[in-house]
Design an enzyme around this catalytic site. Structure first.
Site, PDB file in Angstrom:
ATOM      1  N   ASP A 258       3.789  26.695  59.811  1.00  0.00           N
ATOM      2  CA  ASP A 258       3.104  27.233  60.988  1.00  0.00           C
ATOM      3  C   ASP A 258       2.239  26.146  61.621  1.00  0.00           C
ATOM      4  O   ASP A 258       1.132  25.862  61.160  1.00  0.00           O
ATOM      5  CB  ASP A 258       2.243  28.435  60.561  1.00  0.00           C
ATOM      6  N   LYS A 265      -2.548  24.207  65.912  1.00  0.00           N
ATOM      7  CA  LYS A 265      -3.640  24.266  64.936  1.00  0.00           C
ATOM      8  C   LYS A 265      -4.312  22.896  64.834  1.00  0.00           C
ATOM      9  O   LYS A 265      -3.713  21.877  65.195  1.00  0.00           O
ATOM     10  CB  LYS A 265      -3.079  24.609  63.553  1.00  0.00           C
ATOM     11  N   ASP A 276       2.881  29.525  54.561  1.00  0.00           N
ATOM     12  CA  ASP A 276       2.948  30.677  55.463  1.00  0.00           C
ATOM     13  C   ASP A 276       4.193  31.554  55.228  1.00  0.00           C
ATOM     14  O   ASP A 276       4.404  32.526  55.939  1.00  0.00           O
ATOM     15  CB  ASP A 276       2.879  30.198  56.923  1.00  0.00           C
ATOM     16  N   ARG A 339       2.633  38.321  63.212  1.00  0.00           N
ATOM     17  CA  ARG A 339       2.735  39.723  63.646  1.00  0.00           C
ATOM     18  C   ARG A 339       3.947  39.916  64.549  1.00  0.00           C
ATOM     19  O   ARG A 339       4.513  41.014  64.593  1.00  0.00           O
ATOM     20  CB  ARG A 339       1.427  40.153  64.339  1.00  0.00           C
TER      21      ARG A 339
END
Ligand code: BES
Ligand code: ZN
Ligand code: ZN
Length: 491
Positions: A258, A265, A276, A339
């Site tokens: 990720d 990030k 992840d 999500r």
């Protein structure tokens, strides 16, 4: 690590160390076999406090050394204390390069001997783990452990069961610790396929990108777009109770790396992001363990797997993407990708399997770490019954869980002006809760729980018997949950 059992202390085999449990309330060291061991007490160097482990050298005919393990006060000695104590024993054995141990199993009222044996074996496995795949010098392995107690049949059964579960935990840890450059979506999907071939009554189907397109899994496809590695959806099924219609579906987040996508990030934040996929790994560990144990339950796994990369093909901040369920999503944060992929997997899981319950597991939010720290995992549920069972399994396994709310009122923070819903809301509105509130839109009418393991799946420092890096947490928890489900259904 192989377990053996022995009923007789006097006729035990040779080993590198003898392990004796000592309780802090025992003033006179009755079981101190040797003068050297007595000296450990008399000098005050060892008192039986929890976490203490001392070594004495003497002239026992069978062992070159004695490990004294402190388990604290006997009357307050919990199974978790036993686990912690014996993890310390395994660490001591590793440090002293012991290959074999003779362990005197204590009786600790009011705990059943079965539970004590289980905690001893689990503790030993916890303390013995190391990840050395990338090291020239390999870690020391403990080879033979003899459990000495009158209940040899029980010791054999329990140690075999614990071995099955902890082997799964070890494999989950190895998988999560593996480089993201090695553990790509394809690698993870192939791992699942191979696992199913080795596990009784477990089957596995790998769905590729063209299948995802047919299924209109627009969210999973978008998240994966910038990566050179195509996405997959892996389905595994274990039929342990073919005559029952009860069916649990476990959904696991499988983001093999990720970067955060265009909402990149920070370097510090990215460094641990090979973890992840810990949710997907955990679900595979659960499938492996229940199949090896032969639990009488029906469980399927649905794993959305991809990499959240950056590049010119990356999915875009502010754009609207269409989910499999038909709801459109304004992506206002490409780093809230978990999500998105879970949403497509959840709607598929409910529609395709019409299960009795769905539990999704994943490293969803950094906010769960802020809320609960590293001691417990947060979870959300639309069912009080399911919720209570998850809570109780947490207490039994000491992989503890804490329920957070997912009230309808939170949904207003995910309202979008151009789409049906957006994927994140303001930080001050409950980061982890908003993730659950988002997922809730993709679950229609089934008992459901969402377990956020972002705070516990990968530690930046060791904690008790948990190692730094991958923990494999969640496997013991949900194996316990499914064991109880099987037991309750048999009633
Ligand atoms: N994979 C991360 C969550 C995470 C953070 C796991 C730290 C382990 C340790 C997830 O995809 C993520 O980045 N979530 C965002 C959500 C936010 C944008 C609402 C986060 O936590 O910052
Ligand atoms: Zn992210
Ligand atoms: Zn993520």
């Amino acid at each position: 690590m192989h377990f053996f059992t022995g009923a007789s202390f006097d006729r035990r085999e040779q080993a590198d160390a003898l392990v004796i449990s000592i309780f802090a309330d025992k003033k006179v060291p009755v079981e101190a076999f040797e003068e050297q061991t007595r000296q450990l007490f008399l000098s005050g160097d060892f008192s039986g406090k929890l976490g203490e482990c001392a070594t004495s050298y003497g002239s026992l005919p069978s062992e070159a050394r004695i490990f004294l393990v402190g388990l604290g006060e006997k009357k307050t000695c919990s199974l978790e204390h036993v686990r912690q104590g014996f993890a310390q024993v395994a660490k001591e054995a590793k440090a002293k390069k012991c290959k074999s141990l003779n362990i005197l199993i204590p009786h600790i009222e009011p705990h059943a001997q079965e539970d004590v044996l289980k905690a001893v074996c689990e503790g030993l496995y916890f303390g013995a783990y190391s990840f050395d795949a990338y090291k020239k010098e390999k870690a020391h392995r403990i080879e033979e452990i003899t459990l000495i107690c009158p209940e040899i049949h029980l010791a054999k059964v329990v140690s075999e069961k614990v071995t099955k579960v902890m082997t799964a935990v070890y494999q989950v840890r190895d998988l999560v610790n593996t480089n993201a450059d090695e553990c790509t979506p394809e690698y993870l999907a192939t791992y699942a396929k191979n696992l199913a071939q080795e596990c009784p009554r477990l089957s596995c189907t790998i769905r590729d990108k063209s299948w995802l397109e047919e299924q209109n899994m627009g969210l999973l496809l978008s998240v994966s777009r910038a990566s050179i590695h195509p996405p997959f959806l892996v389905e595994c099924s274990y039929k342990g109770n073919p005559t029952s219609s009860d069916h649990t579906v476990l959904v696991g987040k499988g983001v093999t790396y990720d970067t955060g996508g265009l909402k990149l990030k920070t370097s510090d934040g990215m460094e641990s992001m090979r973890s992840d996929m810990a949710g997907a790994a955990c679900v595979l560990g659960i499938m492996q363990a229940i199949s090896q144990l032969g639990l009488s339950v029906n469980v399927s796994a649905v794993l959305p797997i991809c990499e959240n990369a950056i590049g010119s093909r990356a999915y875009k901040l502010g754009d609207v993407y269409r989910s499999r369920a038909g709801l459109t999503v304004e992506v206002n944060n490409t780093d809230a990708e978990g999500r998105l992929i879970l949403a497509d997997a959840l709607s598929y899981a409910e529609e395709h399997f019409t299960p009795s319950r769905i539990i999704d597991i994943g490293t969803l939010t950094g906010a769960i770490l802020i809320a609960l720290g590293t001691e417990v995992m947060g979870y959300f549920s639309n069912s009080d019954i399911l919720s209570e069972e998850i809570f109780q399994s947490g207490l039994r396994t000491f992989e503890r869980t804490w329920r957070l709310p997912v009230y309808d009122e939170y949904s207003k923070y995910l309202k979008s002006e151009i789409a049906d819903i957006k994927n994140t809301g303001a930080r001050t509105k409950g980061g982890s809760i908003l993730c659950a509130a988002f997922l809730k839109h993709f679950v229609k009418n089934v008992p459901w729980a969402h377990v956020d393991i972002a705070g516990v799946a990968f530690y930046d420092e060791a904690l008790r018997y948990w190692p730094k890096n991958a923990t494999g947490i969640g496997v013991r928890l949900f194996v316990d949950y499914l064991e109880h489900l099987a037991k309750n259904q048999a009633k």
